[in-house]
Design a protein around this motif. Sequence first.
Motif, PDB file in Angstrom:
ATOM      1  N   HIS A   5       1.015  -1.163   0.230  1.00 43.39           N
ATOM      2  CA  HIS A   5      -0.017  -0.005   0.338  1.00 43.39           C
ATOM      3  C   HIS A   5       0.126   1.366  -0.363  1.00 43.39           C
ATOM      4  O   HIS A   5       1.884   1.585   0.250  1.00 43.39           O
ATOM      5  CB  HIS A   5      -0.496  -0.287   1.263  1.00 43.39           C
ATOM      6  CG  HIS A   5      -1.902  -1.100   1.234  1.00 43.39           C
ATOM      7  ND1 HIS A   5      -3.155  -1.179   0.272  1.00 43.39           N
ATOM      8  CD2 HIS A   5      -1.916  -2.105   2.065  1.00 43.39           C
ATOM      9  CE1 HIS A   5      -3.420  -1.631   0.568  1.00 43.39           C
ATOM     10  NE2 HIS A   5      -2.977  -2.896   1.791  1.00 43.39           N
ATOM     11  N   HIS A  28      -3.044   3.562  -8.098  1.00 40.14           N
ATOM     12  CA  HIS A  28      -3.293   2.606  -6.737  1.00 40.14           C
ATOM     13  C   HIS A  28      -4.421   2.915  -6.368  1.00 40.14           C
ATOM     14  O   HIS A  28      -5.263   2.247  -5.310  1.00 40.14           O
ATOM     15  CB  HIS A  28      -2.037   2.781  -5.741  1.00 40.14           C
ATOM     16  CG  HIS A  28      -1.701   1.982  -4.679  1.00 40.14           C
ATOM     17  ND1 HIS A  28      -1.466   0.517  -5.092  1.00 40.14           N
ATOM     18  CD2 HIS A  28      -2.727   2.050  -3.929  1.00 40.14           C
ATOM     19  CE1 HIS A  28      -1.754  -0.098  -3.963  1.00 40.14           C
ATOM     20  NE2 HIS A  28      -2.441   0.793  -2.902  1.00 40.14           N
ATOM     21  N   CYS A  35      -6.926   1.785   0.740  1.00 39.68           N
ATOM     22  CA  CYS A  35      -5.955   3.597   0.439  1.00 39.68           C
ATOM     23  C   CYS A  35      -6.595   4.486   0.230  1.00 39.68           C
ATOM     24  O   CYS A  35      -6.650   5.723   0.264  1.00 39.68           O
ATOM     25  CB  CYS A  35      -4.398   3.172  -0.945  1.00 39.68           C
ATOM     26  SG  CYS A  35      -3.783   2.260  -0.736  1.00 39.68           S
TER      27      CYS A  35
HETATM   28 ZN   LIG Z   1      -3.213   0.589  -0.986  1.00 40.93          ZN
END
Ligand SMILES: [Zn+2]
Length: 148
Positions: A5, A28, A35
């Motif tokens: 992460h 991401h 996240c």
């Molecule tokens: Zn993440």
Amino acid sequence: MRSVHLTEEIIQAYALNGTHEDPLVVAHIHECETCRAMAESYARMFSALEEMPVATFDFEVKELVLPQLPARAKARPVLVPVLVVIAGSLLALGGAGWYFREYLSGIADPSVPYLLYCLGPAALTLLVVLAADLFSSHRQKMTRLEYY
Ligand SMILES: [Zn+2]
């Protein structure tokens, strides 16, 4: 979805700006639910912080702190030591003059003016130099006091 992460700092920067300069970070956050949730949480926290009213105190800080500060030391009088030195010098000179009073009658001796011509300029020069030094140090100290 990546196995690693984003860091807290990167997520906070994303939450502050709403985007990030690195397209991998943006990708991401769009892919990773964890996240994205953290970024949304930070964004809510930052907006709540901006909406908070400015903190005001219902007491006067100056009134609380100033009485607890130590009082400044009172300036010592300079005149008293100077007067003591002058009085001591006059007493010593007077005592010596009284003790050697019979020899003082010869002060009108013709050789004495020659001695005074030799010592007078030296004593006068020394006096001027000492007075200039005293005045200079006094000015420096007074200038230093201006900053307190
Ligand atoms: Zn993440």
